[in-house]
Design an enzyme around this catalytic site. Structure first.
Site, short mmCIF file in Angstrom:
data_model
loop_
_atom_site.label_atom_id
_atom_site.label_comp_id
_atom_site.label_asym_id
_atom_site.label_seq_id
_atom_site.Cartn_x
_atom_site.Cartn_y
_atom_site.Cartn_z
N CYS A 100 46.36 41.15 44.77
CA CYS A 100 45.14 40.36 44.91
C CYS A 100 44.71 40.38 46.37
O CYS A 100 45.55 40.24 47.27
CB CYS A 100 45.40 38.93 44.46
N HIS A 142 42.44 38.87 35.26
CA HIS A 142 42.81 38.46 36.62
C HIS A 142 41.64 37.74 37.30
O HIS A 142 41.83 36.66 37.89
CB HIS A 142 43.23 39.71 37.40
N GLU A 143 40.46 38.31 37.18
CA GLU A 143 39.29 37.70 37.84
C GLU A 143 38.87 36.40 37.15
O GLU A 143 38.47 35.43 37.81
CB GLU A 143 38.12 38.69 37.88
N HIS A 146 40.67 33.60 38.45
CA HIS A 146 40.18 33.10 39.75
C HIS A 146 39.12 32.01 39.57
O HIS A 146 39.00 31.13 40.42
CB HIS A 146 39.54 34.24 40.55
NI NI Z 1 42.64 38.42 42.83
#
Ligand code: NI
Length: 183
Positions: A100, A142-143, A146
Site C-alpha cells: 500500500c 483493497h481500495e 480504504h
Molecule cells: Ni492501499
C-alpha cells in the site's frame, strides 16, 4: 496534473469512513480524479483511494498495469470508481501479495474473494454494474477497504508482514492456491 502528497499510516484520515460524492461532479472533484490517476502512475500504484490523499470521499482509482511494484498486473484503462458498493462476492478466497502506498516497505499475503459483483458511479454519475475477478478484484477490495478506514495490514498477523526487499526476493515463489496475484 499535480502530484498529490500520499497520507502515510498514522494519519487519522486513513482510519475514517469516507463520505459519498455528489453529482454532478464539482470541478474540484474532477481535478482530484485527474490528479489521483497521475499520482498513482508516478508511484507505480495500481490503485489509489481518495482518503490516501487526505480527501475523505467515496472515490478510488482502479489502474491495473504492470509496474516494478506489480510486474504481473494486467493492463486496464485507469477508471474512477465513485460511491462503490460490493453487492456479492465469491465464497472462494485466494491469497495474493499486497502492499500500500500509505504503508511504506510492508508487504503481506492477503486472502480476498476471487471475484466481486459491484455497483459504482462513473464520472458522469451513471450507475455501473460490473464483475471484477482475480487481480482487479483484489485491487477493488483493497481500495474499497480504504473508504472504510481499513488497511491491508488489518487482515494479516504481524508476523506475516515482510519488507519490500524480502518481498522482491520471494514474490515469485508459488504460494498455496494463488496464481501470482500480487496487489
Ligand atoms: Ni492501499
Amino acid at each position: 496534473m499535480s502530484k498529490l502528497s500520499i497520507s502515510q499510516i498514522g494519519a487519522p484520515v486513513l482510519r475514517q469512513t469516507a463520505q459519498d460524492v455528489e453529482f454532478p461532479l464539482s470541478a474540484a472533484i474532477q481535478q482530484l480524479v485527474i490528479d489521483l490517476i497521475y499520482t498513482a502512475e508516478l508511484a507505480n500504484g495500481v490503485g489509489i483511494a481518495a482518503p490516501q490523499v487526505a480527501a475523505s470521499l467515496n472515490l478510488f482509482i482502479l489502474a491495473s498495469r504492470p509496474s516494478p511494484r506489480y510486474p504481473q498486473a494486467p493492463t486496464m484503462e485507469p477508471t474512477a470508481i465513485i460511491n462503490p458498493k460490493i453487492i456479492d462476492r465469491s465464497s472462494e478466497n485466494i491469497g495474493g501479495w499486497e502492499g500500500c502506498l500509505s504503508v511504506p516497505d510492508q508487504r503481506a499475503v492477503v486472502y480476498r474473494a476471487r471475484w466481486v459483483d459491484v455497483e459504482y458511479c462513473n464520472m458522469q454519475g451513471e450507475l455501473q454494474h460490473k464483475r471484477f475477478s482475480d487481480f482487479v478484484a483484489r485491487i477493488f477490495q483493497h481500495e474499497y477497504d480504504h473508504l472504510r478506514g481499513v488497511l491491508f495490514i488489518d487482515h494479516v498477523r504481524p508476523n506475516d508482514l515482510v519488507s519490500e526487499e524480502k518481498y522482491q526476493q520471494i514474490c515469485f515463489d508459488p504460494l498455496p492456491s494463488q496464481e501470482h496475484s500480487v496487489s
